[in-house]
Motif scaffolding. Structure first.
Motif, mmCIF file in Angstrom:
data_model
loop_
_atom_site.group_PDB
_atom_site.id
_atom_site.type_symbol
_atom_site.label_atom_id
_atom_site.label_comp_id
_atom_site.label_asym_id
_atom_site.label_seq_id
_atom_site.Cartn_x
_atom_site.Cartn_y
_atom_site.Cartn_z
ATOM 1 N N ASP A 12 14.780 -1.074 -3.054
ATOM 2 C CA ASP A 12 14.982 -0.638 -1.670
ATOM 3 C C ASP A 12 13.674 -0.179 -1.041
ATOM 4 O O ASP A 12 13.404 -0.451 0.134
ATOM 5 N N GLU A 13 12.858 0.515 -1.815
ATOM 6 C CA GLU A 13 11.558 0.978 -1.306
ATOM 7 C C GLU A 13 10.624 -0.205 -1.080
ATOM 8 O O GLU A 13 9.919 -0.255 -0.075
ATOM 9 N N GLN A 14 10.631 -1.161 -1.998
ATOM 10 C CA GLN A 14 9.813 -2.357 -1.827
ATOM 11 C C GLN A 14 10.254 -3.134 -0.582
ATOM 12 O O GLN A 14 9.422 -3.579 0.209
ATOM 13 N N ARG A 15 11.552 -3.295 -0.411
ATOM 14 C CA ARG A 15 12.095 -4.011 0.735
ATOM 15 C C ARG A 15 11.716 -3.302 2.034
ATOM 16 O O ARG A 15 11.368 -3.942 3.028
ATOM 17 N N THR A 16 11.764 -1.981 2.030
ATOM 18 C CA THR A 16 11.418 -1.210 3.222
ATOM 19 C C THR A 16 9.954 -1.417 3.591
ATOM 20 O O THR A 16 9.633 -1.638 4.764
ATOM 21 N N ILE A 17 9.072 -1.384 2.614
ATOM 22 C CA ILE A 17 7.649 -1.629 2.886
ATOM 23 C C ILE A 17 7.458 -3.045 3.417
ATOM 24 O O ILE A 17 6.725 -3.265 4.391
ATOM 25 N N ALA A 18 8.135 -4.007 2.807
ATOM 26 C CA ALA A 18 8.014 -5.397 3.256
ATOM 27 C C ALA A 18 8.516 -5.556 4.689
ATOM 28 O O ALA A 18 7.876 -6.231 5.509
ATOM 29 N N MET A 19 9.638 -4.944 4.992
ATOM 30 C CA MET A 19 10.203 -5.062 6.341
ATOM 31 C C MET A 19 9.312 -4.408 7.387
ATOM 32 O O MET A 19 9.057 -4.993 8.444
ATOM 33 N N LEU A 20 8.834 -3.210 7.098
ATOM 34 C CA LEU A 20 7.969 -2.531 8.055
ATOM 35 C C LEU A 20 6.656 -3.294 8.237
ATOM 36 O O LEU A 20 6.142 -3.403 9.349
ATOM 37 N N GLY A 21 6.141 -3.846 7.144
ATOM 38 C CA GLY A 21 4.913 -4.631 7.225
ATOM 39 C C GLY A 21 5.090 -5.910 8.025
ATOM 40 O O GLY A 21 4.137 -6.406 8.634
ATOM 41 N N ALA A 22 6.313 -6.428 8.036
ATOM 42 C CA ALA A 22 6.605 -7.645 8.788
ATOM 43 C C ALA A 22 6.955 -7.349 10.247
ATOM 44 O O ALA A 22 7.198 -8.269 11.019
ATOM 45 N N GLY A 23 6.999 -6.071 10.593
ATOM 46 C CA GLY A 23 7.238 -5.708 11.985
ATOM 47 C C GLY A 23 8.673 -5.358 12.336
ATOM 48 O O GLY A 23 8.995 -5.168 13.504
ATOM 49 N N ARG A 47 5.612 4.404 10.250
ATOM 50 C CA ARG A 47 4.651 3.315 10.079
ATOM 51 C C ARG A 47 4.022 3.395 8.704
ATOM 52 O O ARG A 47 3.846 4.473 8.148
ATOM 53 N N LEU A 48 3.654 2.231 8.177
ATOM 54 C CA LEU A 48 2.988 2.189 6.878
ATOM 55 C C LEU A 48 1.610 2.810 6.972
ATOM 56 O O LEU A 48 0.894 2.610 7.951
ATOM 57 N N THR A 49 1.236 3.540 5.947
ATOM 58 C CA THR A 49 -0.132 4.031 5.857
ATOM 59 C C THR A 49 -1.012 2.873 5.394
ATOM 60 O O THR A 49 -0.507 1.864 4.887
ATOM 61 N N PRO A 50 -2.323 2.984 5.548
ATOM 62 C CA PRO A 50 -3.205 1.921 5.041
ATOM 63 C C PRO A 50 -3.004 1.665 3.541
ATOM 64 O O PRO A 50 -3.065 0.516 3.104
ATOM 65 N N ALA A 51 -2.723 2.703 2.782
ATOM 66 C CA ALA A 51 -2.498 2.523 1.340
ATOM 67 C C ALA A 51 -1.240 1.693 1.084
ATOM 68 O O ALA A 51 -1.227 0.826 0.211
ATOM 69 N N ALA A 52 -0.185 1.940 1.845
ATOM 70 C CA ALA A 52 1.054 1.173 1.682
ATOM 71 C C ALA A 52 0.847 -0.275 2.101
ATOM 72 O O ALA A 52 1.342 -1.198 1.450
ATOM 73 N N ASP A 53 0.102 -0.486 3.173
ATOM 74 C CA ASP A 53 -0.157 -1.853 3.624
ATOM 75 C C ASP A 53 -1.000 -2.602 2.593
ATOM 76 O O ASP A 53 -0.739 -3.771 2.310
ATOM 77 N N GLN A 54 -1.965 -1.932 2.011
ATOM 78 C CA GLN A 54 -2.778 -2.550 0.962
ATOM 79 C C GLN A 54 -1.920 -2.886 -0.254
ATOM 80 O O GLN A 54 -2.063 -3.958 -0.853
ATOM 81 N N MET A 55 -0.996 -1.992 -0.633
ATOM 82 C CA MET A 55 -0.097 -2.239 -1.748
ATOM 83 C C MET A 55 0.775 -3.459 -1.461
ATOM 84 O O MET A 55 0.989 -4.303 -2.327
ATOM 85 N N ARG A 56 1.273 -3.564 -0.240
ATOM 86 C CA ARG A 56 2.116 -4.690 0.165
ATOM 87 C C ARG A 56 1.345 -5.998 0.074
ATOM 88 O O ARG A 56 1.835 -6.987 -0.479
ATOM 89 N N LYS A 57 0.131 -6.013 0.580
ATOM 90 C CA LYS A 57 -0.687 -7.226 0.548
ATOM 91 C C LYS A 57 -1.021 -7.625 -0.889
ATOM 92 O O LYS A 57 -0.983 -8.819 -1.238
ATOM 93 N N ALA A 58 -1.308 -6.657 -1.742
ATOM 94 C CA ALA A 58 -1.599 -6.958 -3.149
ATOM 95 C C ALA A 58 -0.381 -7.543 -3.847
ATOM 96 O O ALA A 58 -0.491 -8.459 -4.652
ATOM 97 N N ALA A 59 0.810 -7.019 -3.533
ATOM 98 C CA ALA A 59 2.036 -7.545 -4.136
ATOM 99 C C ALA A 59 2.296 -8.971 -3.687
ATOM 100 O O ALA A 59 2.707 -9.831 -4.495
ATOM 101 N N ILE A 60 2.018 -9.268 -2.424
ATOM 102 C CA ILE A 60 2.182 -10.634 -1.915
ATOM 103 C C ILE A 60 1.222 -11.584 -2.628
ATOM 104 O O ILE A 60 1.621 -12.655 -3.078
#
Length: 66
Positions: A12-23, A47-60
């Motif tokens: 659920d947390e991963q999905r939330t980061i992905a959704m927020l990152g996708a707008g 909003r995602l912090t820069p650390a969360a956005d970096q984590m999301r991009k690394a996971a992708i």
């Protein structure tokens, strides 16, 4: 963030980061996941912090490389 990795987050947390990152709106996200991510320092406001956005991009990138 202190050493938290993508795999430390539940789906659920991963999905939330992905959704927020996708707008997507935070209203569409799991409210418990939003609270947890805020406590972990991965959200500021809704909003995602820069650390969360970096984590999301690394996971992708990791998923694409697999």
């Amino acid at each position: 963030m202190n050493g938290i990795s993508w795999t430390d987050l539940d789906p659920d947390e991963q999905r939330t980061i992905a959704m927020l990152g996708a707008g997507y709106s935070a209203e569409l996200c799991d409210p418990v996941a939003l609270l947890t991510l805020a406590r972990l320092g991965l959200l500021k406001g809704l909003r995602l912090t820069p650390a969360a956005d970096q984590m999301r991009k690394a996971a992708i990138l990791q998923e694409l490389a697999a």
